[in-house]
Design a protein around this motif. Structure first.
Motif, PDB file in Angstrom:
ATOM      1  N   GLY A 156      -0.466   9.567 -10.230  1.00  0.00           N
ATOM      2  CA  GLY A 156      -0.831  10.821 -10.867  1.00  0.00           C
ATOM      3  C   GLY A 156      -0.337  10.947 -12.286  1.00  0.00           C
ATOM      4  O   GLY A 156       0.106   9.974 -12.915  1.00  0.00           O
TER       5      GLY A 156
ATOM      6  N   VAL B   5      -4.406  13.366  -2.284  1.00  0.00           N
ATOM      7  CA  VAL B   5      -3.082  12.874  -1.880  1.00  0.00           C
ATOM      8  C   VAL B   5      -2.789  13.312  -0.457  1.00  0.00           C
ATOM      9  O   VAL B   5      -2.296  12.528   0.375  1.00  0.00           O
ATOM     10  CB  VAL B   5      -2.003  13.364  -2.858  1.00  0.00           C
ATOM     11  CG1 VAL B   5      -0.620  13.035  -2.322  1.00  0.00           C
ATOM     12  CG2 VAL B   5      -2.190  12.743  -4.237  1.00  0.00           C
ATOM     13  N   GLU B   6      -3.079  14.576  -0.164  1.00  0.00           N
ATOM     14  CA  GLU B   6      -2.806  15.105   1.179  1.00  0.00           C
ATOM     15  C   GLU B   6      -3.713  14.470   2.224  1.00  0.00           C
ATOM     16  O   GLU B   6      -3.274  14.191   3.349  1.00  0.00           O
ATOM     17  CB  GLU B   6      -3.012  16.623   1.184  1.00  0.00           C
ATOM     18  CG  GLU B   6      -1.992  17.406   0.374  1.00  0.00           C
ATOM     19  CD  GLU B   6      -0.590  17.282   0.948  1.00  0.00           C
ATOM     20  OE1 GLU B   6      -0.468  17.191   2.185  1.00  0.00           O
ATOM     21  OE2 GLU B   6       0.376  17.272   0.165  1.00  0.00           O
TER      22      GLU B   6
ATOM     23  N   GLY C 230      -4.659  16.379  -5.997  1.00  0.00           N
ATOM     24  CA  GLY C 230      -3.679  16.868  -5.036  1.00  0.00           C
ATOM     25  C   GLY C 230      -4.248  16.914  -3.628  1.00  0.00           C
ATOM     26  O   GLY C 230      -3.557  16.560  -2.652  1.00  0.00           O
ATOM     27  N   ASP C 231      -5.512  17.339  -3.510  1.00  0.00           N
ATOM     28  CA  ASP C 231      -6.155  17.359  -2.188  1.00  0.00           C
ATOM     29  C   ASP C 231      -6.293  15.944  -1.632  1.00  0.00           C
ATOM     30  O   ASP C 231      -6.097  15.710  -0.421  1.00  0.00           O
ATOM     31  CB  ASP C 231      -7.533  18.014  -2.284  1.00  0.00           C
ATOM     32  CG  ASP C 231      -7.455  19.489  -2.651  1.00  0.00           C
ATOM     33  OD1 ASP C 231      -6.379  20.093  -2.449  1.00  0.00           O
ATOM     34  OD2 ASP C 231      -8.478  20.030  -3.144  1.00  0.00           O
TER      35      ASP C 231
ATOM     36  N   ASP D 190       5.445  13.043 -14.728  1.00  0.00           N
ATOM     37  CA  ASP D 190       6.274  14.244 -14.709  1.00  0.00           C
ATOM     38  C   ASP D 190       7.092  14.313 -16.001  1.00  0.00           C
ATOM     39  O   ASP D 190       6.934  13.492 -16.914  1.00  0.00           O
ATOM     40  CB  ASP D 190       7.178  14.256 -13.474  1.00  0.00           C
ATOM     41  CG  ASP D 190       8.099  13.037 -13.396  1.00  0.00           C
ATOM     42  OD1 ASP D 190       8.287  12.347 -14.437  1.00  0.00           O
ATOM     43  OD2 ASP D 190       8.646  12.776 -12.320  1.00  0.00           O
TER      44      ASP D 190
ATOM     45  N   VAL E 143      -7.098  17.614 -11.489  1.00  0.00           N
ATOM     46  CA  VAL E 143      -5.723  17.608 -10.976  1.00  0.00           C
ATOM     47  C   VAL E 143      -5.676  18.225  -9.583  1.00  0.00           C
ATOM     48  O   VAL E 143      -4.999  17.713  -8.679  1.00  0.00           O
ATOM     49  CB  VAL E 143      -4.786  18.355 -11.943  1.00  0.00           C
ATOM     50  CG1 VAL E 143      -3.393  18.516 -11.329  1.00  0.00           C
ATOM     51  CG2 VAL E 143      -4.681  17.613 -13.277  1.00  0.00           C
ATOM     52  N   ARG E 144      -6.408  19.346  -9.393  1.00  0.00           N
ATOM     53  CA  ARG E 144      -6.429  19.983  -8.063  1.00  0.00           C
ATOM     54  C   ARG E 144      -7.070  19.061  -7.034  1.00  0.00           C
ATOM     55  O   ARG E 144      -6.569  18.919  -5.905  1.00  0.00           O
ATOM     56  CB  ARG E 144      -7.191  21.307  -8.139  1.00  0.00           C
ATOM     57  CG  ARG E 144      -6.438  22.414  -8.870  1.00  0.00           C
ATOM     58  CD  ARG E 144      -7.092  23.761  -8.613  1.00  0.00           C
ATOM     59  NE  ARG E 144      -8.449  23.804  -9.142  1.00  0.00           N
ATOM     60  CZ  ARG E 144      -8.758  24.189 -10.375  1.00  0.00           C
ATOM     61  NH1 ARG E 144      -7.802  24.561 -11.213  1.00  0.00           N
ATOM     62  NH2 ARG E 144     -10.021  24.216 -10.777  1.00  0.00           N
ATOM     63  N   GLU E 145      -8.166  18.401  -7.413  1.00  0.00           N
ATOM     64  CA  GLU E 145      -8.826  17.489  -6.479  1.00  0.00           C
ATOM     65  C   GLU E 145      -7.914  16.311  -6.133  1.00  0.00           C
ATOM     66  O   GLU E 145      -7.894  15.858  -4.981  1.00  0.00           O
ATOM     67  CB  GLU E 145     -10.136  16.984  -7.086  1.00  0.00           C
ATOM     68  CG  GLU E 145     -11.206  18.061  -7.212  1.00  0.00           C
ATOM     69  CD  GLU E 145     -12.465  17.529  -7.878  1.00  0.00           C
ATOM     70  OE1 GLU E 145     -12.424  16.386  -8.387  1.00  0.00           O
ATOM     71  OE2 GLU E 145     -13.485  18.258  -7.886  1.00  0.00           O
TER      72      GLU E 145
END
Length: 423
Positions: A325, A417-418, A414-415, A328, A410-412
C-alpha cells in the motif's frame, strides 16, 4: 555538491591507480605488487570511482580459469563510503560476469584493516590468510540461457535501497527471503519455501521495486516477463510463455516477475470466450509446473487484484497474496531522506514534508523531490537565488504534484486487503 560515479578504467588513469596503491601500501603491504596491478589494469578488467574529475577509488580484477581474482581494491580515506565500495565491486563483477566465472575472490594481508566493505558485498573469509570469496550468482553454462530470457543480475544492495516500507520489508524477509535463502533451517521448522507470490496494490507503490529487492537479497537472477513482447513471438503468447518457462526451468535459481498480470489472467467467462482465456489456461498450468522445482520464485504483481481469475489466487498456486500500500509516515520520511541531497537535509523540516505528502506514492514523492531540485538548479543557472534549498521549495513542488492514487482507490485497496490478502 558533486557525486561519485563509477566508470571503466582509462589508460590515463594509471597515475591515480599508482597513488591509490601507494596510499594502501602505507597502511599494509599489498598482496599484489604495483607492477601486477598496472598489468591487470591494462590487460584485464578495471573500474574506477570518480569525484570532481579525481580518481578516488578503484577495483582491478583478472580471471584464472573459472575463478576471478581482485588484485586491487582501494578507496581514498575520505571517500570510504558503503555506496562507493559497493558500486566498485558491483561494476567489476558485471564487467567480469560474461567470462562465466564461478567465484570472485580476493586475498588481503593478515593484519589488514576493516573488511566491512567486502563482507557487506557478499564476500566470506575462508582461511587465516583472510581469504575472501563469493559465489557468482550465474555459472558459465547458464549465461546464454539467462540472456535468452532477458534475465539479469541485479546489484546486491537493492534491498537496503528500499526507503521505509519497513512493515512490508519485514513481511517479505520472513515469508520469502528467509525460507528460500536458508532452506535447511526452514525444513527444521517445517516451513515449506514459497514458490509463487502475488503482490497487489495501487499503482506506483513499489511492487516492482520489491520484486527486484527480493531477487537482490537472494542473489538470484531476475527475469522479468513482458506479455506484450511475448505476444509477437511465432505461435502466439501462450506458446511463447510455455517456451520461456521451459528455458527458465534450466536455470539453477531465478526470480521470475510478471507485472500487470491481470492482462493475461483476468476472469474467464463470457460468450463467446475471450481470446485471452487460452492464455490464462496456459498460465495456470505453467504456475502449477513451476511450483514443482526448488530454487525458483514467481512474483506476480497487479494493480487490480479483484480482476484476476478466481482460480489464479486459490491455495496451491500462490503461497501468499501480499498487499503493498501507500507508505506510512515513517516510510515517507525515509523516502524524502533518500531523494533530498545530504547537504540540504539538515536544514529541512521533514515533519512538514511528511505531513504534506500523506496519500502520495513513493514515485510521487520522488517526482516532487526531483522537481524541487530541478527548479533550484534552474534558478541558480539563470542568475537567480543561489542559496541552499529550503522546506518551502519542496512544499511548492508538492503542490504541483498530482497524486497517483485517488481516495476511492485507497478505499477499494483496504477492502481488498480484508477480502483477498493472504499473509
Amino acid at each position: 555538491m558533486s557525486r561519485t560515479r563509477i566508470r571503466e578504467f582509462h589508460d590515463d588513469d594509471l597515475d591515480a591507480i599508482v597513488r591509490l596503491w601507494e596510499e594502501a601500501a602505507r597502511e599494509e603491504s599489498p598482496v599484489y605488487a604495483l607492477s601486477e596491478v598496472i598489468a591487470s589494469c591494462q590487460r584485464d578488467h578495471a573500474v574506477v570511482a570518480v569525484r570532481d574529475d579525481e580518481i578516488v577509488g578503484a577495483a582491478v580484477g583478472r580471471a584464472a580459469h573459472a575463478q576471478g581474482w581482485i588484485v586491487f581494491f582501494g578507496v581514498t580515506e575520505h571517500e570510504r563510503d558503503d555506496r562507493v565500495e559497493a558500486g566498485l565491486l558491483d561494476a567489476l563483477e558485471r564487467r567480469m560476469a560474461p567470462l562465466g566465472l564461478g567465484k570472485l575472490s580476493i586475498l588481503v594481508p593478515e593484519r589488514a584493516g576493516s573488511l566491512d566493505g567486502l563482507t557487506a558485498n557478499g564476500f566470506e573469509a575462508r582461511t587465516q590468510l583472510r581469504y575472501l570469496e563469493r559465489q557468482m550468482p550465474v555459472q558459465r553454462r547458464e549465461l546464454d540461457l539467462l540472456k535468452d530470457v532477458g534475465g539479469r543480475i541485479l546489484p546486491r544492495h537493492l534491498w537496503d535501497a528500499v526507503s521505509g516500507m519497513q512493515r512490508e520489508k519485514d513481511l517479505l524477509q520472513e515469508r520469502l527471503v528467509l525460507p528460500l535463502s536458508r532452506p535447511d533451517l526452514a525444513d527444521e521448522y517445517g516451513v515449506v519455501p514459497p514458490r509463487a507470490v502475488m503482490l497487489f496494490g495501487p499503482p506506483g507503490t513499489g511492487k516492482t521495486t520489491f520484486a527486484k529487492a527480493v531477487a537482490s537479497r537472494l542473489d538470484w537472477p531476475f527475469v522479468e516477463l513482458f506479455p506484450s513482447r511475448l505476444s509477437g513471438e511465432p505461435g502466439g503468447l501462450a506458446a511463447a510463455l510455455r517456451e520461456t518457462f521451459r528455458t527458465i526451468g534450466e536455470l539453477e535459481h531465478a526470480v521470475v516477475f510478471i507485472d500487470e498480470v491481470e492482462e493475461i489472467a483476468a476472469r474467464r467467462g463470457g460468450e463467446p470466450p475471450s481470446p485471452m482465456q487460452g492464455v490464462t489456461n496456459e498460465l495456470l498450468k505453467l504456475v502449477a509446473e513451476f511450483r514443482e522445482r526448488e530454487g525458483r520464485l514467481l512474483v506476480c504483481a497487479t494493480n487490480f487484484v479483484r480482476a484476476l481469475d478466481a482460480a489464479f489466487l486459490r491455495h496451491g498456486r500462490f503461497d501468499y497474496v501480499i498487499p503493498i500500500g501507500l507508505p506510512d509516515g515513517a516510510a515517507r520520511r525515509a523516502i524524502w531522506r533518500r531523494y533530498v541531497p545530504r547537504h540540504v537535509a539538515d536544514g529541512l523540516d521533514f515533519d512538514a514534508l511528511v505531513a504534506a505528502s500523506d496519500g502520495l506514492t513513493p514515485a510521487d514523492i520522488e517526482y516532487a523531490a526531483r522537481r524541487a531540485s530541478q527548479e533550484a538548479l534552474a534558478r541558480a543557472v539563470n542568475g537567480g537565488r543561489d542559496s541552499p534549498m529550503v522546506t518551502a521549495d519542496y512544499l511548492t513542488a508538492l503542490r504541483a504534484t498530482r497524486a497517483t492514487v485517488s481516495e476511492e482507490t485507497v478505499r477499494e485497496f483496504g477492502d481488498d486487503v480484508e477480502a483477498i490478502a493472504r499473509l
